[in-house]
Scaffold this motif. Structure first.
Motif, PDB file in Angstrom:
ATOM      1  N   VAL A  33       0.835  -1.206   0.000  1.00 39.27           N
ATOM      2  CA  VAL A  33       0.000   0.000   0.000  1.00 39.27           C
ATOM      3  C   VAL A  33       0.869   1.255   0.000  1.00 39.27           C
ATOM      4  O   VAL A  33       0.638   2.200  -0.769  1.00 39.27           O
ATOM      5  CB  VAL A  33      -0.937  -0.003   1.224  1.00 39.27           C
ATOM      6  CG1 VAL A  33      -1.606   1.364   1.401  1.00 39.27           C
ATOM      7  CG2 VAL A  33      -2.000  -1.078   1.070  1.00 39.27           C
ATOM      8  N   PHE A  34       1.876   1.272   0.848  1.00 37.86           N
ATOM      9  CA  PHE A  34       2.716   2.467   0.976  1.00 37.86           C
ATOM     10  C   PHE A  34       3.491   2.759  -0.307  1.00 37.86           C
ATOM     11  O   PHE A  34       3.476   3.886  -0.809  1.00 37.86           O
ATOM     12  CB  PHE A  34       3.672   2.296   2.153  1.00 37.86           C
ATOM     13  CG  PHE A  34       4.582   3.477   2.361  1.00 37.86           C
ATOM     14  CD1 PHE A  34       4.053   4.727   2.650  1.00 37.86           C
ATOM     15  CD2 PHE A  34       5.962   3.335   2.254  1.00 37.86           C
ATOM     16  CE1 PHE A  34       4.894   5.827   2.838  1.00 37.86           C
ATOM     17  CE2 PHE A  34       6.799   4.418   2.444  1.00 37.86           C
ATOM     18  CZ  PHE A  34       6.267   5.677   2.734  1.00 37.86           C
ATOM     19  N   THR A  35       4.165   1.766  -0.855  1.00 38.19           N
ATOM     20  CA  THR A  35       4.968   2.005  -2.052  1.00 38.19           C
ATOM     21  C   THR A  35       4.091   2.307  -3.267  1.00 38.19           C
ATOM     22  O   THR A  35       4.448   3.133  -4.109  1.00 38.19           O
ATOM     23  CB  THR A  35       5.887   0.813  -2.354  1.00 38.19           C
ATOM     24  OG1 THR A  35       5.112  -0.386  -2.507  1.00 38.19           O
ATOM     25  CG2 THR A  35       6.899   0.612  -1.227  1.00 38.19           C
ATOM     26  N   ALA A  36       2.925   1.653  -3.348  1.00 40.34           N
ATOM     27  CA  ALA A  36       1.997   1.944  -4.448  1.00 40.34           C
ATOM     28  C   ALA A  36       1.480   3.369  -4.347  1.00 40.34           C
ATOM     29  O   ALA A  36       1.381   4.089  -5.358  1.00 40.34           O
ATOM     30  CB  ALA A  36       0.842   0.957  -4.444  1.00 40.34           C
ATOM     31  N   ALA A 155       8.152  -9.510  -7.473  1.00 42.59           N
ATOM     32  CA  ALA A 155       6.731  -9.422  -7.117  1.00 42.59           C
ATOM     33  C   ALA A 155       6.473  -8.275  -6.151  1.00 42.59           C
ATOM     34  O   ALA A 155       5.482  -7.549  -6.286  1.00 42.59           O
ATOM     35  CB  ALA A 155       6.264 -10.742  -6.516  1.00 42.59           C
ATOM     36  N   GLY A 156       7.346  -8.097  -5.189  1.00 40.07           N
ATOM     37  CA  GLY A 156       7.161  -7.020  -4.221  1.00 40.07           C
ATOM     38  C   GLY A 156       7.611  -5.668  -4.720  1.00 40.07           C
ATOM     39  O   GLY A 156       7.380  -4.651  -4.060  1.00 40.07           O
ATOM     40  N   ALA A 157       8.256  -5.646  -5.888  1.00 41.76           N
ATOM     41  CA  ALA A 157       8.787  -4.397  -6.427  1.00 41.76           C
ATOM     42  C   ALA A 157       7.836  -3.707  -7.400  1.00 41.76           C
ATOM     43  O   ALA A 157       8.053  -2.549  -7.768  1.00 41.76           O
ATOM     44  CB  ALA A 157      10.134  -4.674  -7.121  1.00 41.76           C
ATOM     45  N   PHE A 158       6.782  -4.391  -7.826  1.00 43.30           N
ATOM     46  CA  PHE A 158       5.866  -3.827  -8.820  1.00 43.30           C
ATOM     47  C   PHE A 158       4.904  -2.750  -8.293  1.00 43.30           C
ATOM     48  O   PHE A 158       4.474  -1.894  -9.074  1.00 43.30           O
ATOM     49  CB  PHE A 158       5.047  -4.941  -9.477  1.00 43.30           C
ATOM     50  CG  PHE A 158       5.759  -5.624 -10.605  1.00 43.30           C
ATOM     51  CD1 PHE A 158       6.030  -4.953 -11.792  1.00 43.30           C
ATOM     52  CD2 PHE A 158       6.158  -6.952 -10.499  1.00 43.30           C
ATOM     53  CE1 PHE A 158       6.690  -5.575 -12.838  1.00 43.30           C
ATOM     54  CE2 PHE A 158       6.820  -7.590 -11.530  1.00 43.30           C
ATOM     55  CZ  PHE A 158       7.085  -6.906 -12.712  1.00 43.30           C
ATOM     56  N   PRO A 159       4.477  -2.763  -7.016  1.00 42.23           N
ATOM     57  CA  PRO A 159       3.454  -1.804  -6.578  1.00 42.23           C
ATOM     58  C   PRO A 159       3.706  -0.339  -6.919  1.00 42.23           C
ATOM     59  O   PRO A 159       2.780   0.340  -7.393  1.00 42.23           O
ATOM     60  CB  PRO A 159       3.381  -2.043  -5.075  1.00 42.23           C
ATOM     61  CG  PRO A 159       3.670  -3.514  -4.946  1.00 42.23           C
ATOM     62  CD  PRO A 159       4.744  -3.765  -5.976  1.00 42.23           C
ATOM     63  N   GLU A 174      11.424   6.739 -14.059  1.00 38.17           N
ATOM     64  CA  GLU A 174      11.196   6.897 -12.628  1.00 38.17           C
ATOM     65  C   GLU A 174      10.536   5.664 -12.019  1.00 38.17           C
ATOM     66  O   GLU A 174      10.952   5.192 -10.955  1.00 38.17           O
ATOM     67  CB  GLU A 174      10.330   8.138 -12.369  1.00 38.17           C
ATOM     68  CG  GLU A 174      11.012   9.461 -12.623  1.00 38.17           C
ATOM     69  CD  GLU A 174      10.980   9.871 -14.101  1.00 38.17           C
ATOM     70  OE1 GLU A 174      11.473  10.957 -14.407  1.00 38.17           O
ATOM     71  OE2 GLU A 174      10.449   9.082 -14.934  1.00 38.17           O
ATOM     72  N   SER A 175       9.522   5.150 -12.680  1.00 41.03           N
ATOM     73  CA  SER A 175       8.834   3.981 -12.126  1.00 41.03           C
ATOM     74  C   SER A 175       9.711   2.741 -12.188  1.00 41.03           C
ATOM     75  O   SER A 175       9.664   1.892 -11.298  1.00 41.03           O
ATOM     76  CB  SER A 175       7.511   3.734 -12.852  1.00 41.03           C
ATOM     77  OG  SER A 175       7.704   3.324 -14.183  1.00 41.03           O
ATOM     78  N   VAL A 176      10.533   2.640 -13.221  1.00 40.15           N
ATOM     79  CA  VAL A 176      11.454   1.513 -13.320  1.00 40.15           C
ATOM     80  C   VAL A 176      12.487   1.566 -12.188  1.00 40.15           C
ATOM     81  O   VAL A 176      12.831   0.540 -11.592  1.00 40.15           O
ATOM     82  CB  VAL A 176      12.161   1.499 -14.687  1.00 40.15           C
ATOM     83  CG1 VAL A 176      13.316   0.492 -14.705  1.00 40.15           C
ATOM     84  CG2 VAL A 176      11.168   1.161 -15.793  1.00 40.15           C
ATOM     85  N   LEU A 177      12.965   2.765 -11.863  1.00 42.98           N
ATOM     86  CA  LEU A 177      13.951   2.894 -10.785  1.00 42.98           C
ATOM     87  C   LEU A 177      13.325   2.643  -9.418  1.00 42.98           C
ATOM     88  O   LEU A 177      13.989   2.107  -8.530  1.00 42.98           O
ATOM     89  CB  LEU A 177      14.604   4.277 -10.827  1.00 42.98           C
ATOM     90  CG  LEU A 177      15.641   4.465 -11.939  1.00 42.98           C
ATOM     91  CD1 LEU A 177      16.153   5.904 -11.961  1.00 42.98           C
ATOM     92  CD2 LEU A 177      16.809   3.504 -11.774  1.00 42.98           C
ATOM     93  N   MET A 178      12.058   3.025  -9.228  1.00 46.96           N
ATOM     94  CA  MET A 178      11.384   2.671  -7.973  1.00 46.96           C
ATOM     95  C   MET A 178      11.242   1.154  -7.861  1.00 46.96           C
ATOM     96  O   MET A 178      11.407   0.584  -6.778  1.00 46.96           O
ATOM     97  CB  MET A 178      10.012   3.356  -7.893  1.00 46.96           C
ATOM     98  CG  MET A 178      10.075   4.826  -7.542  1.00 46.96           C
ATOM     99  SD  MET A 178       8.443   5.545  -7.170  1.00 46.96           S
ATOM    100  CE  MET A 178       7.717   5.614  -8.818  1.00 46.96           C
ATOM    101  N   PHE A 179      10.925   0.514  -8.985  1.00 47.42           N
ATOM    102  CA  PHE A 179      10.895  -0.951  -9.029  1.00 47.42           C
ATOM    103  C   PHE A 179      12.273  -1.514  -8.669  1.00 47.42           C
ATOM    104  O   PHE A 179      12.393  -2.415  -7.839  1.00 47.42           O
ATOM    105  CB  PHE A 179      10.489  -1.411 -10.429  1.00 47.42           C
ATOM    106  CG  PHE A 179      10.680  -2.878 -10.679  1.00 47.42           C
ATOM    107  CD1 PHE A 179       9.664  -3.793 -10.429  1.00 47.42           C
ATOM    108  CD2 PHE A 179      11.888  -3.365 -11.177  1.00 47.42           C
ATOM    109  CE1 PHE A 179       9.844  -5.144 -10.661  1.00 47.42           C
ATOM    110  CE2 PHE A 179      12.079  -4.716 -11.411  1.00 47.42           C
ATOM    111  CZ  PHE A 179      11.049  -5.609 -11.148  1.00 47.42           C
ATOM    112  N   ALA A 180      13.312  -0.975  -9.306  1.00 52.56           N
ATOM    113  CA  ALA A 180      14.671  -1.483  -9.092  1.00 52.56           C
ATOM    114  C   ALA A 180      15.127  -1.289  -7.653  1.00 52.56           C
ATOM    115  O   ALA A 180      15.851  -2.134  -7.100  1.00 52.56           O
ATOM    116  CB  ALA A 180      15.638  -0.794 -10.054  1.00 52.56           C
TER     117      ALA A 180
END
Length: 312
Positions: A33-36, A155-159, A174-180
């Motif tokens: 929830v928080f990261t999404a 799996a936990g990096a997609f939100p 930006e979203s790819v780096l948040m995933f990474a």
């Protein structure tokens, strides 16, 4: 004893509401929830507050569905591990059939509703996240390879990427780096746990790195992935969602995280057993703060940007 009191009593082993909540892994869901939410709020453009709330709710439900499917499939090993034997299915409070039904129902509901409420790119990412965690990680990687947590960490990096897609309808640097950031953080986070929970994984037959290659190799891997994580985390500070607040937090937190990983590497196994893995447990706890503060700093930059105070 009145009839009303008889009706409200629960038979031993009977499922209660809290058991179904536990089935959804609420602690993991809170991170989802928080990261999404951070990914959504940091994205350019913005959406109506009600849509934002509903989208994050759908992502949370999807994360909970993944947890239910994970518990359904892993019930056999959860019964063996001390850390998990009190979960709803091993304890007999929830049946595997109910867990499977809940997981599948919530999966379909969350994906369809997110697609209808926002866009099908975000819904597709959520569907893939659920599939990746429940099938790729839980049913395949977890019991097959010591690199399970490395690949499965996706799996936990997609939100945050899903949250970003809710607003923009797509994917960006930006979203790819948040995933990474989350993806690279996962191995040292879970391997620190595995260092002081090795016997649990060993008894359950899960090929965690500590079981297949030993603690000494795991300590080296913790440091290696922490080193690889640092440039990803700091590099995010130079994108459109970064800024001086994020960059300052990232530099400080990664310096401390590297110091913690180095301390873990230098640990002697006898000393670790003597103090009951105090250093490893402290690193694991700090890793939770590490991720929270990185995404908290992204949120702070986004909150201050409308007043010309956030970002570069």
């Amino acid at each position: 004893m009145t009839d009303a009191s008889i009706q409200t009593q629960t038979e031993p082993g009977e499922a209660q509401f809290g058991d179904f909540v536990a089935l959804l892994k609420p602690r993991v869901m809170s991170l989802v929830v928080f990261t999404a939410a951070v990914g959504l709020l940091a994205a350019p453009g913005g959406v109506h507050p009600f849509l934002a709330f509903f989208a994050v709710l759908c992502i949370a439900i999807g994360g909970g569905a993944s947890g239910a499917l994970n518990m359904w499939y892993d019930a056999d090993i959860d019964r063996i591990m001390k850390r998990t034997k009190g979960r709803p299915i091993p304890s007999g409070r929830v049946t595997p059939q109910d867990a499977l039904a809940i997981g599948l129902t919530l999966s379909g509901f969350s994906v369809v509703m997110l697609g209808l409420a926002s866009n099908w790119v975000a819904a597709g990412l959520l569907a893939f996240t659920i599939f990746f965690y429940a099938v790729i990680y839980t049913m395949w990687l977890k019991r097959w390879t010591p690199q399970n947590i490395v690949i499965g960490g996706a799996a936990g990096a997609f939100p945050p990427m899903i949250g970003w897609a809710v607003v923009t309808g797509g994917v960006s640097l930006e979203s790819v780096l948040m995933f990474a950031l989350t993806f690279m953080w996962t191995p040292p986070h879970f391997w620190a746990l595995a260092l002081f929970m090795k016997s649990d994984y060993e008894e359950a037959g899960v090929p965690m790195l500590t079981v297949t290659h030993g603690r000494r190799t795991t300590r080296r891997h913790v440091l290696a992935y922490t080193i690889l994580l640092a440039p990803v985390a700091i590099g995010l500070g130079f994108t459109s969602i970064g800024g001086p607040i994020y960059l300052s937090a990232a530099v400080i937190m990664n310096a401390l995280f590297l110091k913690g990983a180095w301390d873990i590497l230098r640990r002697d196994e006898d000393a670790a057993e003597a103090d009951k893995y105090k250093v490893e447990k402290r690193f694991f706890a700090f890793s939770l703060l590490y991720l929270f503060l990185h995404f908290g700093a992204i949120l702070a930059e986004a909150a201050l940007r409308p007043w010309g105070l956030g970002g570069w």
